[in-house]
Design a protein around this motif. Sequence first.
Motif, short mmCIF file in Angstrom:
data_model
loop_
_atom_site.label_atom_id
_atom_site.label_comp_id
_atom_site.label_asym_id
_atom_site.label_seq_id
_atom_site.Cartn_x
_atom_site.Cartn_y
_atom_site.Cartn_z
N LEU A 18 7.31 -0.67 2.54
CA LEU A 18 7.41 -0.45 1.10
C LEU A 18 6.14 -0.91 0.40
O LEU A 18 5.66 -0.25 -0.54
CB LEU A 18 8.63 -1.20 0.54
CG LEU A 18 8.84 -1.11 -0.98
CD1 LEU A 18 8.95 0.33 -1.45
CD2 LEU A 18 10.09 -1.91 -1.37
N ASP A 19 5.58 -2.01 0.83
CA ASP A 19 4.35 -2.52 0.22
C ASP A 19 3.23 -1.48 0.28
O ASP A 19 2.54 -1.23 -0.71
CB ASP A 19 3.88 -3.80 0.93
CG ASP A 19 4.72 -5.01 0.57
OD1 ASP A 19 5.65 -4.87 -0.25
OD2 ASP A 19 4.46 -6.09 1.12
N GLN A 20 3.07 -0.87 1.44
CA GLN A 20 1.99 0.10 1.60
C GLN A 20 2.23 1.34 0.73
O GLN A 20 1.29 1.90 0.16
CB GLN A 20 1.86 0.49 3.07
CG GLN A 20 1.33 -0.63 3.95
CD GLN A 20 1.17 -0.20 5.40
OE1 GLN A 20 1.23 0.98 5.72
NE2 GLN A 20 0.95 -1.19 6.29
N MET A 21 3.49 1.76 0.62
CA MET A 21 3.78 2.90 -0.23
C MET A 21 3.51 2.59 -1.70
O MET A 21 2.84 3.36 -2.40
CB MET A 21 5.24 3.36 -0.06
CG MET A 21 5.56 4.62 -0.88
SD MET A 21 7.30 5.13 -0.82
CE MET A 21 8.02 3.99 -2.05
N VAL A 22 4.02 1.46 -2.16
CA VAL A 22 3.88 1.09 -3.58
C VAL A 22 2.42 1.06 -3.99
O VAL A 22 2.06 1.49 -5.10
CB VAL A 22 4.55 -0.28 -3.82
CG1 VAL A 22 4.13 -0.87 -5.17
CG2 VAL A 22 6.07 -0.13 -3.77
N LEU A 65 1.21 -4.89 -6.59
CA LEU A 65 0.58 -3.95 -5.67
C LEU A 65 0.37 -2.58 -6.30
O LEU A 65 -0.43 -1.78 -5.82
CB LEU A 65 1.43 -3.80 -4.40
CG LEU A 65 1.62 -5.04 -3.53
CD1 LEU A 65 2.59 -4.73 -2.39
CD2 LEU A 65 0.30 -5.54 -2.99
N MET A 66 1.11 -2.30 -7.37
CA MET A 66 1.01 -0.98 -8.00
C MET A 66 -0.36 -0.77 -8.62
O MET A 66 -1.01 -1.71 -9.09
CB MET A 66 2.09 -0.83 -9.09
CG MET A 66 3.50 -0.74 -8.55
SD MET A 66 4.75 -0.59 -9.87
CE MET A 66 4.29 0.98 -10.62
N LYS A 67 -0.81 0.47 -8.63
CA LYS A 67 -2.09 0.80 -9.25
C LYS A 67 -2.00 0.61 -10.77
O LYS A 67 -0.93 0.83 -11.36
CB LYS A 67 -2.47 2.25 -8.93
CG LYS A 67 -2.62 2.53 -7.44
CD LYS A 67 -3.27 3.88 -7.18
CE LYS A 67 -2.47 5.03 -7.74
NZ LYS A 67 -3.10 6.34 -7.43
N PRO A 68 -3.08 0.23 -11.41
CA PRO A 68 -3.04 0.01 -12.87
C PRO A 68 -2.65 1.25 -13.67
O PRO A 68 -2.12 1.13 -14.77
CB PRO A 68 -4.48 -0.42 -13.19
CG PRO A 68 -5.02 -0.95 -11.92
CD PRO A 68 -4.38 -0.14 -10.83
#
Length: 328
Positions: free
Chosen positions: A200-204, A231-234
């Motif tokens: 999930l971390d890599q997907m997020v 972890l989400m993109k800005p």
Amino acid sequence: MPRERLSVVVTRRLPEPVETRLCELFDVKLRDEDRPMSRSELAQALQEADVLVPTVTDTIDAALLGQAGEQLKLIANYGAGVDHIDVATARERGVLVSNTPGVLTDDTADMAMALIMAVVRRVPEGLAMMQKGEWEGWAPTALMGGRLAGRRIGILGMGGIGQAVARRAAAFGMQVHYHNRRRLHAEAEKQLEATYWESLDQMVARMDVISVNCPSTPSTFHLMNARRLKLMKPDAVLVNTSRGEVVDENALTRMLRAGEIAGAGLDVYENGSAVNPRLRELSNVVLLPHMGSATVEGRIEMGEKVLLNIKTFEDGHRPPDQVVPSML
């Protein structure tokens, strides 16, 4: 002599056709006003009913179930989620629990897409401008949002609703990715054109849109916690039409205020109707009052499922939508 009809207590006002049919089939106690029952009212209902018909606004925990009368045999929940009911304790006391799965899939998926479009295209900001009479005409750089086509959507929870969101997102030209407790069969992935992420971390960290569509369970509480939100993109947005507890609302609010996440669309909240007041102040957030299932058709179909579960139970059979602890 005709057998005595089941005593059914309904905790909230339901659509008129549903209430009418309940009254035709059973000995029903309906609500005169549409507000949640107090805890003492719920306790009284559990003491007198053969069947209780609660909703998501009714918390039926072990302590309340301990006050239930011996005649209580079925809790026929009006709704798919049962995280507000202690199913294990009910089972220990010989009380069956049923729900209404499946009927709200399309309605909830529609609302998820509506929120995605509203946030990405800045619809509420434009609406507010028009309602305040502040629009002075078209301008090349005014209220520029983003294009959905080509964006990556990461779906958290690929059950029926998640898959319905995937089909809608693909129709808008989005690239579908997902994380799920169990990977879909290859044929289903091919049909949905969906990419599976075990992590999930890599997907997020790689998505433009995160759509939360998983149920609320102990293992999904704050699944989108502060660490994972960071972890989400800005320039990414988060949409939640599932359960509020899956997202750390305070952490999400802080990041939205700081501009660390571009926006959010929420139909559910961690503390029910007690929405974080700081969320209301943000122009990059779309807030809805738990409207995901709010269609006439969906709410009536929910009632039809409740009726079927009760009638099947009355006829001496297992309710078709019985919920057992191992399912949760």
